[in-house]
Write a protein that holds these residues in place. Structure first.
Motif, PDB file in Angstrom:
ATOM      1  N   ASP A   1       0.808  -1.220   0.000  1.00 46.18           N
ATOM      2  CA  ASP A   1       0.000   0.000   0.000  1.00 46.18           C
ATOM      3  C   ASP A   1       0.844   1.275   0.000  1.00 46.18           C
TER       4      ASP A   1
ATOM      5  N   GLN B   1       2.441   1.875  -3.420  1.00 41.31           N
ATOM      6  CA  GLN B   1       1.433   2.232  -4.407  1.00 41.31           C
ATOM      7  C   GLN B   1       0.901   3.638  -4.162  1.00 41.31           C
ATOM      8  N   ARG B   2       0.706   3.988  -2.897  1.00 39.38           N
ATOM      9  CA  ARG B   2       0.244   5.337  -2.552  1.00 39.38           C
ATOM     10  C   ARG B   2       1.263   6.382  -2.985  1.00 39.38           C
TER      11      ARG B   2
ATOM     12  N   TYR C   1       0.652   6.904  -6.686  1.00 37.09           N
ATOM     13  CA  TYR C   1      -0.689   7.247  -7.155  1.00 37.09           C
ATOM     14  C   TYR C   1      -1.324   8.421  -6.407  1.00 37.09           C
ATOM     15  N   ARG C   2      -1.304   8.419  -5.070  1.00 37.55           N
ATOM     16  CA  ARG C   2      -2.136   9.374  -4.343  1.00 37.55           C
ATOM     17  C   ARG C   2      -1.374  10.339  -3.443  1.00 37.55           C
ATOM     18  N   ALA C   3      -0.179  10.017  -3.035  1.00 38.65           N
ATOM     19  CA  ALA C   3       0.566  10.905  -2.134  1.00 38.65           C
ATOM     20  C   ALA C   3       0.807  12.258  -2.814  1.00 38.65           C
ATOM     21  N   LYS C   4       0.902  13.314  -1.995  1.00 37.48           N
ATOM     22  CA  LYS C   4       1.093  14.661  -2.534  1.00 37.48           C
ATOM     23  C   LYS C   4       2.582  15.001  -2.594  1.00 37.48           C
TER      24      LYS C   4
ATOM     25  N   GLY D   1      -5.249  10.731 -16.458  1.00 36.31           N
ATOM     26  CA  GLY D   1      -4.725  11.750 -15.552  1.00 36.31           C
ATOM     27  C   GLY D   1      -3.830  12.786 -16.204  1.00 36.31           C
TER      28      GLY D   1
ATOM     29  N   ARG E   1      -1.067   5.733 -15.495  1.00 37.98           N
ATOM     30  CA  ARG E   1      -1.442   7.138 -15.468  1.00 37.98           C
ATOM     31  C   ARG E   1      -0.236   8.069 -15.601  1.00 37.98           C
TER      32      ARG E   1
ATOM     33  N   THR F   1       0.705  10.842 -13.903  1.00 41.43           N
ATOM     34  CA  THR F   1       1.456  11.164 -12.683  1.00 41.43           C
ATOM     35  C   THR F   1       2.305   9.992 -12.239  1.00 41.43           C
ATOM     36  N   SER F   2       1.760   8.798 -12.294  1.00 41.82           N
ATOM     37  CA  SER F   2       2.489   7.620 -11.827  1.00 41.82           C
ATOM     38  C   SER F   2       3.720   7.353 -12.689  1.00 41.82           C
TER      39      SER F   2
END
Length: 427
Positions: free
Chosen positions: A51, A54-55, A58-61, A155, A336, A338-339
């Protein structure tokens, strides 16, 4: 050296968790893992699940471009030289499906043919101290930029429009110049050398260039508008027009070629152009194969200098080989925008570590040893694994990860089967 590079961009993360995960991600890319995806990197880092990795992608700022800037600055500080060379090239990764950002059927030199692939344009920095990749752009074909819904699903930011590969090269070179990366030259293959706009941009930046062009490239001759094919100019040369010089040392010794230099040809007609144009021709002394280079410098230059820059262009191929073979540059299993930029940026950081370690190891006392070669990038990574990276985890830990992987794959299998059955049952 790992801490030097990861500490350089640590301040780009507002929270400790992604900051720690980024450092572990880069370290994991340096390990001898066969596959370097989030699952494998998380297991190597001692996590119970993937996790956090992957974060991170994908999702971390965090801003991948800002981290790229920090890595580029570290490279410039350690490898920088006033006579440095910026080298542009592209590489493709074969992909399945149509959802990965930038993917379409297109030519890629990796496969040597048209394939379903994603293409990235990269900028390398090379000097007498060493070389590595310092910037990257994913190429978006018109099939992507003309389909805004497809871009949104991947994205891609709304302000991203179509740019040719030469324009992407322009953006990266300009960014390097603005960041005061010490460079005097630009080198690239004929995909970029044939582009009139890129050559004009480099002259505006006052960067000398040695750019490969195709054999049928039309070279301006004299003050008029007369143009002649590059291969025809080579055919008209007398035997005395060639001289043998080395383009640099290779793995099997100096790389000797025959060179011809036609000075004061190739001016593109810029009214404010006060530099020196020329055409450089390389001949393989075994096969007779020819290569052609459009050259420009803001001041006087020697044949030896142009030959050196022409030879340095191959360092980007070495960087691609090391990037893919040593730090998993081509192993990003992401779709995506960003990734892709995040994974690739962290891979550039790992590659920079190897390049800086290699440069640091080449001290004067080691340079003269005849009984062994200097440390290579491959050998540096082996030593990092033996001396710095944590040893293999316990058997129980590895079994827990095996259990997690098989359960996750079972859930995915059930979902795929259910989706396929639903599609079959639809009228």
């Amino acid at each position: 050296m790992i801490d030097l590079v990861t500490d350089a961009f640590a301040g780009r993360f507002g929270r400790v968790e992604p900051r720690r995960a980024a450092a572990q991600f880069v370290t994991g890319l340096l390990t001898d893992l066969e596959i370097k995806t989030c699952w494998q990197l998380a297991e190597q880092a001692g996590h119970g699940r993937p996790d956090a990795m992957q974060r991170l992608l994908y999702r971390a700022k965090w801003d991948a471009d800002a981290v790229r800037d920090d890595v580029r600055q570290v490279v410039a500080d350690r490898l920088g030289d006033p006579d440095g060379v910026l080298v542009v090239d592209e590489t493709g990764d074969l992909k399945k499906g149509t959802h990965t950002v930038g993917v379409q059927r297109q030519y890629t030199g990796t496969a040597g043919r048209i394939e379903n692939a994603q293409v990235g344009v990269f900028l390398a920095y090379a000097s007498r101290h060493g070389h590595t990749l310092i910037d990257r752009r994913v190429y978006l074909p018109k099939s992507w930029t003309g389909d805004r819904q497809r871009c949104q699903q991947a994205g891609v930011p709304d302000d991203i429009t179509f740019a040719t590969r030469s324009e992407l090269a322009d953006h990266m070179i300009t960014a390097a110049v603005d960041a005061l990366v010490p460079a005097r030259w630009v080198a690239a293959d004929e995909a970029y050398g044939n582009n009139t706009g890129l050559r004009a941009r480099l002259r505006a930046l006052r960067l000398g260039y040695v750019l490969a062009v195709s054999r049928d490239h039309l070279v301006p001759i004299g003050a008029g508008k007369t143009r002649c094919r590059a291969d025809q100019l080579a055919a008209d040369l007398p035997a005395t027009g060639w001289t043998r010089r080395s383009a640099g040392d290779g793995s099997k010794g100096p790389r000797f070629y025959d060179w011809a230099w036609l000075a004061d040809v190739g001016a593109d007609g810029d009214p404010d152009d006060d530099g020196r144009h020329s055409l450089l021709i390389r001949r393989n002394n075994s096969t007779g194969e020819l290569a052609f280079y459009r050259c420009w410098t803001p001041g006087p230059v020697t044949l030896a200098q142009l030959v050196r820059v022409a030879g340095i262009r191959w360092t980007v191929e070495e960087s691609f080989q090391a990037g893919k073979g040593q730090v998993g540059l081509d192993q990003h299993q992401v779709r995506r925008w960003t990734s892709w930029h995040r994974f690739t940026t962290l891979a550039l950081a790992a590659l920079a570590i190897l390049a800086l370690c290699t440069a640091t190891s080449r001290t004067p006392e080691h340079h003269g040893q005849d009984d062994m070669i200097e440390l290579t990038v491959n050998e540096i990574r082996r030593l990092i694994n033996v001396l710095l990276i944590r040893p293999t985890h316990s058997i129980a830990y590895s079994l827990r990860w095996s259990t997690w992987r098989r359960r996750h794959q079972a859930r995915a299998k059930r979902a795929h089967y259910a989706r396929r059955l639903n599609l079959e049952l639809q009228p």
